[in-house]
Design a protein around this motif. Structure first.
Motif, PDB file in Angstrom:
ATOM      1  N   LEU A   1       0.840  -1.329   0.046  1.00  0.00           N
ATOM      2  CA  LEU A   1       0.067  -0.050   0.117  1.00  0.00           C
ATOM      3  C   LEU A   1       0.687   1.263   0.085  1.00  0.00           C
ATOM      4  CD1 LEU A   1      -2.944  -1.064   2.362  1.00  0.00           C
ATOM      5  CD2 LEU A   1      -3.154  -0.709   0.118  1.00  0.00           C
ATOM      6  N   GLY A   2       2.010   1.063   0.682  1.00  0.00           N
ATOM      7  CA  GLY A   2       2.873   2.307   0.579  1.00  0.00           C
ATOM      8  C   GLY A   2       3.330   2.663  -0.682  1.00  0.00           C
ATOM      9  N   TRP A   3       3.619   1.725  -1.337  1.00  0.00           N
ATOM     10  CA  TRP A   3       4.199   1.739  -3.038  1.00  0.00           C
ATOM     11  C   TRP A   3       3.012   2.354  -3.700  1.00  0.00           C
ATOM     12  CZ3 TRP A   3       2.786   0.191  -7.691  1.00  0.00           C
ATOM     13  CH2 TRP A   3       3.678   0.580  -8.731  1.00  0.00           C
ATOM     14  N   LEU A   4       1.918   1.865  -3.515  1.00  0.00           N
ATOM     15  CA  LEU A   4       0.677   2.588  -4.336  1.00  0.00           C
ATOM     16  C   LEU A   4       0.680   4.051  -3.838  1.00  0.00           C
ATOM     17  CD1 LEU A   4      -1.754   1.649  -6.327  1.00  0.00           C
ATOM     18  CD2 LEU A   4      -2.903   1.167  -4.209  1.00  0.00           C
ATOM     19  N   PHE A   5       0.492   4.265  -2.541  1.00  0.00           N
ATOM     20  CA  PHE A   5       0.240   5.617  -2.189  1.00  0.00           C
ATOM     21  C   PHE A   5       1.393   6.497  -2.677  1.00  0.00           C
ATOM     22  CE2 PHE A   5       1.283   9.000   0.974  1.00  0.00           C
ATOM     23  CZ  PHE A   5      -0.095   9.510   1.008  1.00  0.00           C
ATOM     24  N   MET A   6       2.532   6.109  -2.781  1.00  0.00           N
ATOM     25  CA  MET A   6       3.717   6.899  -2.981  1.00  0.00           C
ATOM     26  C   MET A   6       3.837   7.225  -4.536  1.00  0.00           C
ATOM     27  SD  MET A   6       5.108   8.241  -0.444  1.00  0.00           S
ATOM     28  CE  MET A   6       6.906   8.914  -0.733  1.00  0.00           C
ATOM     29  N   THR A   7       3.314   6.281  -5.210  1.00  0.00           N
ATOM     30  CA  THR A   7       3.213   6.399  -6.875  1.00  0.00           C
ATOM     31  C   THR A   7       2.056   7.155  -7.233  1.00  0.00           C
ATOM     32  OG1 THR A   7       4.130   3.924  -7.313  1.00  0.00           O
ATOM     33  CG2 THR A   7       2.862   4.927  -8.830  1.00  0.00           C
ATOM     34  N   LEU A   8       0.860   7.051  -6.641  1.00  0.00           N
ATOM     35  CA  LEU A   8      -0.247   7.721  -6.888  1.00  0.00           C
ATOM     36  C   LEU A   8      -0.017   9.302  -6.528  1.00  0.00           C
ATOM     37  CD1 LEU A   8      -3.058   5.378  -6.000  1.00  0.00           C
ATOM     38  CD2 LEU A   8      -2.357   6.070  -8.254  1.00  0.00           C
ATOM     39  N   ILE A   9       0.420   9.470  -5.329  1.00  0.00           N
ATOM     40  CA  ILE A   9       0.666  10.962  -5.055  1.00  0.00           C
ATOM     41  C   ILE A   9       1.734  11.859  -5.716  1.00  0.00           C
ATOM     42  CG2 ILE A   9       1.801  12.203  -3.019  1.00  0.00           C
ATOM     43  CD1 ILE A   9      -1.424  11.527  -2.509  1.00  0.00           C
ATOM     44  N   SER A  10       2.786  11.046  -6.087  1.00  0.00           N
ATOM     45  CA  SER A  10       3.800  11.725  -6.743  1.00  0.00           C
ATOM     46  C   SER A  10       3.845  11.580  -8.300  1.00  0.00           C
ATOM     47  CB  SER A  10       5.368  11.274  -6.220  1.00  0.00           C
ATOM     48  OG  SER A  10       5.431   9.904  -6.585  1.00  0.00           O
ATOM     49  N   ALA A  11       2.824  10.759  -8.773  1.00  0.00           N
ATOM     50  CA  ALA A  11       2.684  10.889 -10.307  1.00  0.00           C
ATOM     51  C   ALA A  11       3.807   9.781 -10.585  1.00  0.00           C
ATOM     52  CB  ALA A  11       2.393  11.951 -11.128  1.00  0.00           C
ATOM     53  N   GLY A  12       4.362   9.023  -9.792  1.00  0.00           N
ATOM     54  CA  GLY A  12       5.420   7.974 -10.246  1.00  0.00           C
ATOM     55  C   GLY A  12       6.717   8.492 -10.057  1.00  0.00           C
ATOM     56  N   PHE A  13       6.877   9.834  -9.788  1.00  0.00           N
ATOM     57  CA  PHE A  13       8.442  10.458  -9.510  1.00  0.00           C
ATOM     58  C   PHE A  13       9.213   9.671  -8.399  1.00  0.00           C
ATOM     59  CE2 PHE A  13       6.741  13.873 -12.187  1.00  0.00           C
ATOM     60  CZ  PHE A  13       7.655  13.871 -13.017  1.00  0.00           C
ATOM     61  N   LEU A  14       8.382   9.453  -7.234  1.00  0.00           N
ATOM     62  CA  LEU A  14       9.076   8.930  -5.879  1.00  0.00           C
ATOM     63  C   LEU A  14       9.176   7.331  -6.188  1.00  0.00           C
ATOM     64  CD1 LEU A  14       7.535  11.178  -3.345  1.00  0.00           C
ATOM     65  CD2 LEU A  14       9.964  11.558  -4.351  1.00  0.00           C
ATOM     66  N   THR A  15       8.790   6.792  -7.125  1.00  0.00           N
ATOM     67  CA  THR A  15       8.915   5.360  -7.096  1.00  0.00           C
ATOM     68  C   THR A  15       9.700   5.132  -8.481  1.00  0.00           C
ATOM     69  OG1 THR A  15       6.825   5.094  -7.979  1.00  0.00           O
ATOM     70  CG2 THR A  15       6.928   4.594  -5.828  1.00  0.00           C
ATOM     71  N   GLY A  16      10.136   5.858  -9.147  1.00  0.00           N
ATOM     72  CA  GLY A  16      10.981   5.922 -10.204  1.00  0.00           C
ATOM     73  C   GLY A  16      10.136   5.441 -11.630  1.00  0.00           C
ATOM     74  N   LEU A  17       8.824   5.369 -11.396  1.00  0.00           N
ATOM     75  CA  LEU A  17       7.946   5.122 -12.829  1.00  0.00           C
ATOM     76  C   LEU A  17       7.867   6.155 -13.898  1.00  0.00           C
ATOM     77  CD1 LEU A  17       5.241   3.205 -11.231  1.00  0.00           C
ATOM     78  CD2 LEU A  17       7.207   2.020 -12.212  1.00  0.00           C
ATOM     79  N   ASN A  18       7.980   7.686 -13.301  1.00  0.00           N
ATOM     80  CA  ASN A  18       8.026   8.771 -14.221  1.00  0.00           C
ATOM     81  C   ASN A  18       9.124   9.560 -14.126  1.00  0.00           C
ATOM     82  OD1 ASN A  18       7.001  10.354 -15.981  1.00  0.00           O
ATOM     83  ND2 ASN A  18       5.438  11.045 -14.483  1.00  0.00           N
ATOM     84  N   PRO A  19      10.495   9.341 -14.680  1.00  0.00           N
ATOM     85  CA  PRO A  19      11.630   9.859 -14.600  1.00  0.00           C
ATOM     86  C   PRO A  19      11.573  11.384 -15.174  1.00  0.00           C
ATOM     87  CG  PRO A  19      12.124   8.243 -15.883  1.00  0.00           C
ATOM     88  CD  PRO A  19      10.508   7.926 -15.359  1.00  0.00           C
TER      89      PRO A  19
END
Length: 120
Positions: free
Chosen positions: A102-120
């Motif tokens: 859930l933490g990964w999902l939250f960080m991905t949605l809140i940061s539009a992928g910037f904080l999980t490396g999906l959207n560099p």
């Protein structure tokens, strides 16, 4: 007991008692307790802390670095370790693994992928 209904014989009642009490482990009669909620929040917080530490340096650089190593590490941490805790270890560690995912999902949605490396 309804009026006019015939009560179960004592032998049948005692034979059915274990069947009535037996429930699958995922159907907790009381629902999730404070311990489960605390473990989920701990997993959530642990992932967010690790994510912020891992992504701080690459996002502070002026040049755009490759975020592939961070992305793979965070995915492996959240869904590899979290999935292992949920589906293999089970028990009291299951909510911790759910919290990490859930933490990964939250960080991905809140940061539009910037904080999980999906959207560099």
């Amino acid at each position: 007991m309804k009026s006019g209904s015939v009560p179960d014989p004592p032998a049948l009642t005692s034979a059915l008692e274990p069947v009535r009490r037996a429930r699958p482990p995922w159907q907790n009669a009381d629902g999730p307790g404070c311990r489960d909620l605390a473990a989920t929040v701990a997993g959530f917080g642990t992932f967010i802390l690790v994510d912020c530490v891992m992504m701080y340096a690459p996002l502070q650089m002026k040049e755009t670095p490759s975020l592939l190593p961070q992305m793979l590490t965070l995915l492996l941490l959240a869904f590899g370790l979290g999935g292992l805790l949920v589906w293999q270890i089970r028990g009291a560690w299951r909510p911790f693994g759910v919290g990490m995912m859930l933490g990964w999902l939250f960080m991905t949605l809140i940061s539009a992928g910037f904080l999980t490396g999906l959207n560099p």
